[in-house]
Design a protein around this motif. Structure first.
Motif, PDB file in Angstrom:
ATOM      1  N   THR A 105       0.850  -1.190   0.000  1.00  0.00           N
ATOM      2  CA  THR A 105       0.000   0.000   0.000  1.00  0.00           C
ATOM      3  C   THR A 105       0.886   1.239   0.000  1.00  0.00           C
ATOM      4  O   THR A 105       1.931   1.264   0.663  1.00  0.00           O
ATOM      5  CB  THR A 105      -0.937   0.016   1.210  1.00  0.00           C
ATOM      6  OG1 THR A 105      -0.154   0.045   2.414  1.00  0.00           O
ATOM      7  CG2 THR A 105      -1.815  -1.225   1.226  1.00  0.00           C
ATOM      8  N   VAL A 106       0.470   2.285  -0.723  1.00  0.00           N
ATOM      9  CA  VAL A 106       1.295   3.481  -0.915  1.00  0.00           C
ATOM     10  C   VAL A 106       0.527   4.710  -0.438  1.00  0.00           C
ATOM     11  O   VAL A 106      -0.654   4.879  -0.754  1.00  0.00           O
ATOM     12  CB  VAL A 106       1.699   3.646  -2.392  1.00  0.00           C
ATOM     13  CG1 VAL A 106       2.579   4.876  -2.574  1.00  0.00           C
ATOM     14  CG2 VAL A 106       2.422   2.395  -2.889  1.00  0.00           C
ATOM     15  N   GLU A 107       1.204   5.568   0.321  1.00  0.00           N
ATOM     16  CA  GLU A 107       0.613   6.807   0.820  1.00  0.00           C
ATOM     17  C   GLU A 107       1.542   7.976   0.516  1.00  0.00           C
ATOM     18  O   GLU A 107       2.754   7.801   0.377  1.00  0.00           O
ATOM     19  CB  GLU A 107       0.374   6.720   2.336  1.00  0.00           C
ATOM     20  CG  GLU A 107      -0.553   5.603   2.775  1.00  0.00           C
ATOM     21  CD  GLU A 107      -0.653   5.518   4.291  1.00  0.00           C
ATOM     22  OE1 GLU A 107       0.179   6.172   4.977  1.00  0.00           O
ATOM     23  OE2 GLU A 107      -1.547   4.819   4.785  1.00  0.00           O
ATOM     24  N   GLY A 108       0.967   9.188   0.430  1.00  0.00           N
ATOM     25  CA  GLY A 108       1.748  10.422   0.326  1.00  0.00           C
ATOM     26  C   GLY A 108       2.157  10.838  -1.065  1.00  0.00           C
ATOM     27  O   GLY A 108       2.926  11.795  -1.220  1.00  0.00           O
ATOM     28  N   THR A 109       1.668  10.176  -2.093  1.00  0.00           N
ATOM     29  CA  THR A 109       2.078  10.531  -3.457  1.00  0.00           C
ATOM     30  C   THR A 109       1.120  11.552  -4.062  1.00  0.00           C
ATOM     31  O   THR A 109      -0.098  11.467  -3.883  1.00  0.00           O
ATOM     32  CB  THR A 109       2.112   9.283  -4.355  1.00  0.00           C
ATOM     33  OG1 THR A 109       0.832   8.629  -4.323  1.00  0.00           O
ATOM     34  CG2 THR A 109       3.179   8.308  -3.892  1.00  0.00           C
ATOM     35  N   LYS A 110       1.692  12.523  -4.793  1.00  0.00           N
ATOM     36  CA  LYS A 110       0.916  13.513  -5.553  1.00  0.00           C
ATOM     37  C   LYS A 110       1.392  13.546  -7.006  1.00  0.00           C
ATOM     38  O   LYS A 110       0.598  13.413  -7.922  1.00  0.00           O
ATOM     39  CB  LYS A 110       1.042  14.898  -4.914  1.00  0.00           C
ATOM     40  CG  LYS A 110       0.390  14.996  -3.541  1.00  0.00           C
ATOM     41  CD  LYS A 110       0.518  16.398  -2.967  1.00  0.00           C
ATOM     42  CE  LYS A 110      -0.156  16.504  -1.610  1.00  0.00           C
ATOM     43  NZ  LYS A 110       0.005  17.864  -1.018  1.00  0.00           N
ATOM     44  N   THR A 135       9.290   5.864   4.348  1.00  0.00           N
ATOM     45  CA  THR A 135       9.163   5.068   5.570  1.00  0.00           C
ATOM     46  C   THR A 135       8.326   3.838   5.229  1.00  0.00           C
ATOM     47  O   THR A 135       7.358   3.937   4.469  1.00  0.00           O
ATOM     48  CB  THR A 135       8.501   5.853   6.713  1.00  0.00           C
ATOM     49  OG1 THR A 135       7.211   6.306   6.304  1.00  0.00           O
ATOM     50  CG2 THR A 135       9.350   7.040   7.125  1.00  0.00           C
ATOM     51  N   ALA A 136       8.718   2.716   5.773  1.00  0.00           N
ATOM     52  CA  ALA A 136       8.024   1.452   5.484  1.00  0.00           C
ATOM     53  C   ALA A 136       7.633   0.782   6.788  1.00  0.00           C
ATOM     54  O   ALA A 136       8.377   0.813   7.771  1.00  0.00           O
ATOM     55  CB  ALA A 136       8.906   0.526   4.659  1.00  0.00           C
ATOM     56  N   LYS A 137       6.453   0.189   6.781  1.00  0.00           N
ATOM     57  CA  LYS A 137       5.930  -0.477   7.973  1.00  0.00           C
ATOM     58  C   LYS A 137       5.301  -1.807   7.569  1.00  0.00           C
ATOM     59  O   LYS A 137       4.479  -1.862   6.658  1.00  0.00           O
ATOM     60  CB  LYS A 137       4.894   0.412   8.662  1.00  0.00           C
ATOM     61  CG  LYS A 137       4.291  -0.188   9.927  1.00  0.00           C
ATOM     62  CD  LYS A 137       3.265   0.760  10.526  1.00  0.00           C
ATOM     63  CE  LYS A 137       2.645   0.183  11.790  1.00  0.00           C
ATOM     64  NZ  LYS A 137       1.624   1.098  12.357  1.00  0.00           N
ATOM     65  N   ALA A 138       5.713  -2.867   8.246  1.00  0.00           N
ATOM     66  CA  ALA A 138       5.166  -4.199   7.973  1.00  0.00           C
ATOM     67  C   ALA A 138       3.834  -4.368   8.692  1.00  0.00           C
ATOM     68  O   ALA A 138       3.714  -4.056   9.880  1.00  0.00           O
ATOM     69  CB  ALA A 138       6.139  -5.278   8.416  1.00  0.00           C
ATOM     70  N   LEU A 139       2.841  -4.849   7.973  1.00  0.00           N
ATOM     71  CA  LEU A 139       1.524  -5.132   8.534  1.00  0.00           C
ATOM     72  C   LEU A 139       1.233  -6.614   8.304  1.00  0.00           C
ATOM     73  O   LEU A 139       0.716  -6.994   7.251  1.00  0.00           O
ATOM     74  CB  LEU A 139       0.443  -4.268   7.875  1.00  0.00           C
ATOM     75  CG  LEU A 139       0.606  -2.742   7.988  1.00  0.00           C
ATOM     76  CD1 LEU A 139      -0.493  -2.028   7.213  1.00  0.00           C
ATOM     77  CD2 LEU A 139       0.598  -2.309   9.446  1.00  0.00           C
ATOM     78  N   PRO A 140       1.634  -7.466   9.266  1.00  0.00           N
ATOM     79  CA  PRO A 140       1.431  -8.910   9.088  1.00  0.00           C
ATOM     80  C   PRO A 140      -0.046  -9.231   8.851  1.00  0.00           C
ATOM     81  O   PRO A 140      -0.929  -8.495   9.303  1.00  0.00           O
ATOM     82  CB  PRO A 140       1.921  -9.486  10.422  1.00  0.00           C
ATOM     83  CG  PRO A 140       2.844  -8.445  10.966  1.00  0.00           C
ATOM     84  CD  PRO A 140       2.261  -7.138  10.540  1.00  0.00           C
ATOM     85  N   PRO A 141      -0.332 -10.300   8.090  1.00  0.00           N
ATOM     86  CA  PRO A 141       0.671 -11.294   7.688  1.00  0.00           C
ATOM     87  C   PRO A 141       1.345 -11.037   6.355  1.00  0.00           C
ATOM     88  O   PRO A 141       2.357 -11.672   6.067  1.00  0.00           O
ATOM     89  CB  PRO A 141      -0.169 -12.567   7.609  1.00  0.00           C
ATOM     90  CG  PRO A 141      -1.519 -12.091   7.188  1.00  0.00           C
ATOM     91  CD  PRO A 141      -1.718 -10.757   7.857  1.00  0.00           C
ATOM     92  N   THR A 190       1.307  -7.626   4.290  1.00  0.00           N
ATOM     93  CA  THR A 190       1.179  -6.285   3.714  1.00  0.00           C
ATOM     94  C   THR A 190       2.349  -5.404   4.139  1.00  0.00           C
ATOM     95  O   THR A 190       2.767  -5.428   5.292  1.00  0.00           O
ATOM     96  CB  THR A 190      -0.145  -5.631   4.150  1.00  0.00           C
ATOM     97  OG1 THR A 190      -1.235  -6.437   3.710  1.00  0.00           O
ATOM     98  CG2 THR A 190      -0.295  -4.236   3.560  1.00  0.00           C
ATOM     99  N   LEU A 191       2.854  -4.621   3.189  1.00  0.00           N
ATOM    100  CA  LEU A 191       3.888  -3.625   3.469  1.00  0.00           C
ATOM    101  C   LEU A 191       3.302  -2.247   3.177  1.00  0.00           C
ATOM    102  O   LEU A 191       2.867  -1.969   2.063  1.00  0.00           O
ATOM    103  CB  LEU A 191       5.121  -3.866   2.589  1.00  0.00           C
ATOM    104  CG  LEU A 191       6.292  -2.899   2.806  1.00  0.00           C
ATOM    105  CD1 LEU A 191       6.911  -3.118   4.179  1.00  0.00           C
ATOM    106  CD2 LEU A 191       7.346  -3.073   1.715  1.00  0.00           C
ATOM    107  N   GLN A 192       3.283  -1.397   4.205  1.00  0.00           N
ATOM    108  CA  GLN A 192       2.752  -0.034   4.055  1.00  0.00           C
ATOM    109  C   GLN A 192       3.919   0.921   3.826  1.00  0.00           C
ATOM    110  O   GLN A 192       4.832   1.015   4.642  1.00  0.00           O
ATOM    111  CB  GLN A 192       1.973   0.370   5.306  1.00  0.00           C
ATOM    112  CG  GLN A 192       1.299   1.730   5.206  1.00  0.00           C
ATOM    113  CD  GLN A 192       0.610   2.103   6.505  1.00  0.00           C
ATOM    114  OE1 GLN A 192       1.257   2.430   7.495  1.00  0.00           O
ATOM    115  NE2 GLN A 192      -0.701   2.029   6.513  1.00  0.00           N
TER     116      GLN A 192
END
Length: 308
Positions: free
Chosen positions: A116-121, A162-168, A170-172
């Protein structure tokens, strides 16, 4: 002289003087087993005969006899036993934790399947997801933020990640994009650049982008002038930046800005740019006087601004 004394033997029970004399006369011992014969014998006690332990001849004083090969044992001190139990428990827990960590790091259950990707314009999320495609199927615990940053480096619009793992599975990913501060005219096209001069994209319609135009004239703008202008533009608030028409610099100490209303801002050098930006923002909020319209805002000396 030879002794006239003759040896004598004490007879067993029931022997008389005659027996003694006979032995003395003959000078020999009576045959074994006959009456009056002296016999040396040994016998076992009833306990030994029954198979019990024989009495230790050295145990006559009443001391305990533990038998051959036996060692006295004493109770283990409580403190030592507690320490032994504690160390054993810690060892077992450490082994279990190591097994859990190993299972998490290499388990296919935690393999990456969704980004999943956030912050893009300026960028589209699909562009970021395509750049991170090599991570698909890799266990989340093995994916580092440095690896994500390296894969997104070819995308010049990305300034930070910045990257955050969301088990099981997903990578945010949160992307911080570079902010365009100006359009640089290059022939018939315009380049969107950030404060560092990084080209982010191009356009042929400058009016479609609310950014000032840096016009280097017929030649290429010198690097020092370009950096002085972009440093000034990067310090301006978004609302002020949106009102700018173009920016120029005769030298690094003579930066000038033009508003869409035709007014000129004398900025000077890039020093104290944050203070100059605040002063300029305050001056632009002052209601206009139709009788005495302001044509120039001079903030080159921010503690003593001048309007004329």
């Amino acid at each position: 002289m030879p002794s006239a004394r003759r040896p004598s033997y004490r007879g067993g029970s029931g022997t008389g003087g005659t027996g003694a004399g006979t032995n003395a006369g003959t000078g020999s011992r009576p045959p074994s087993g006959g009456p009056g014969t002296d016999v040396i014998s040994a016998s076992k006690t009833a306990a030994e005969t029954a198979g019990g332990p024989a009495r230790n001849p050295q145990n006559l004083q009443g001391t305990p006899d533990n038998g051959p090969g036996k060692v006295l044992s004493f109770p283990e001190p409580k403190g030592k036993r507690r320490r032994r139990i504690l160390l054993s428990t810690i060892g077992i827990v450490a082994v279990l934790m190591a097994g859990i960590v190993a299972a998490a790091v290499y388990s296919p259950v935690l393999a990456l399947r969704t980004v999943t990707v956030e912050g893009t314009k300026m960028l589209h999320p699909d562009q970021v997801q395509a750049a991170l495609a090599p991570l698909q199927g890799k266990p989340l615990p093995q994916i580092s933020e440095e690896e994500v940053t390296a894969l997104l480096k070819p995308l010049v619009q990305v300034k930070g990640v910045t990257a955050k793992a969301l088990p099981p599975a997903t990578l945010q990913v949160h992307v911080t994009e570079r902010i365009p501060v100006a359009l640089v005219k290059q022939g018939k096209t315009f380049q969107l650049v950030d404060v560092d001069g990084v080209q982010l994209s191009t356009t042929v319609d400058a009016a479609s982008v609310s950014l000032p135009v840096i016009d280097g004239g017929s030649g290429t703008l010198p690097k020092d002038l370009f950096q002085a202008i972009t440093a000034v533009l990067g310090a301006l608030p978004a609302d002020v930046l949106a009102r700018l028409s173009n920016a120029s610099a005769a030298s690094a100490d003579a930066v000038e800005l033009k508003l869409v209303d035709g007014q000129t801002i004398v900025w000077g050098n890039a020093g104290e740019k944050e203070l100059k930006a605040r002063v300029l923002s305050a001056l632009l909020k002052v209601p206009a006087d139709p009788k005495n319209p302001v044509k120039v805002y001079d903030v080159s000396v921010p503690r003593h601004p001048v309007t004329r």
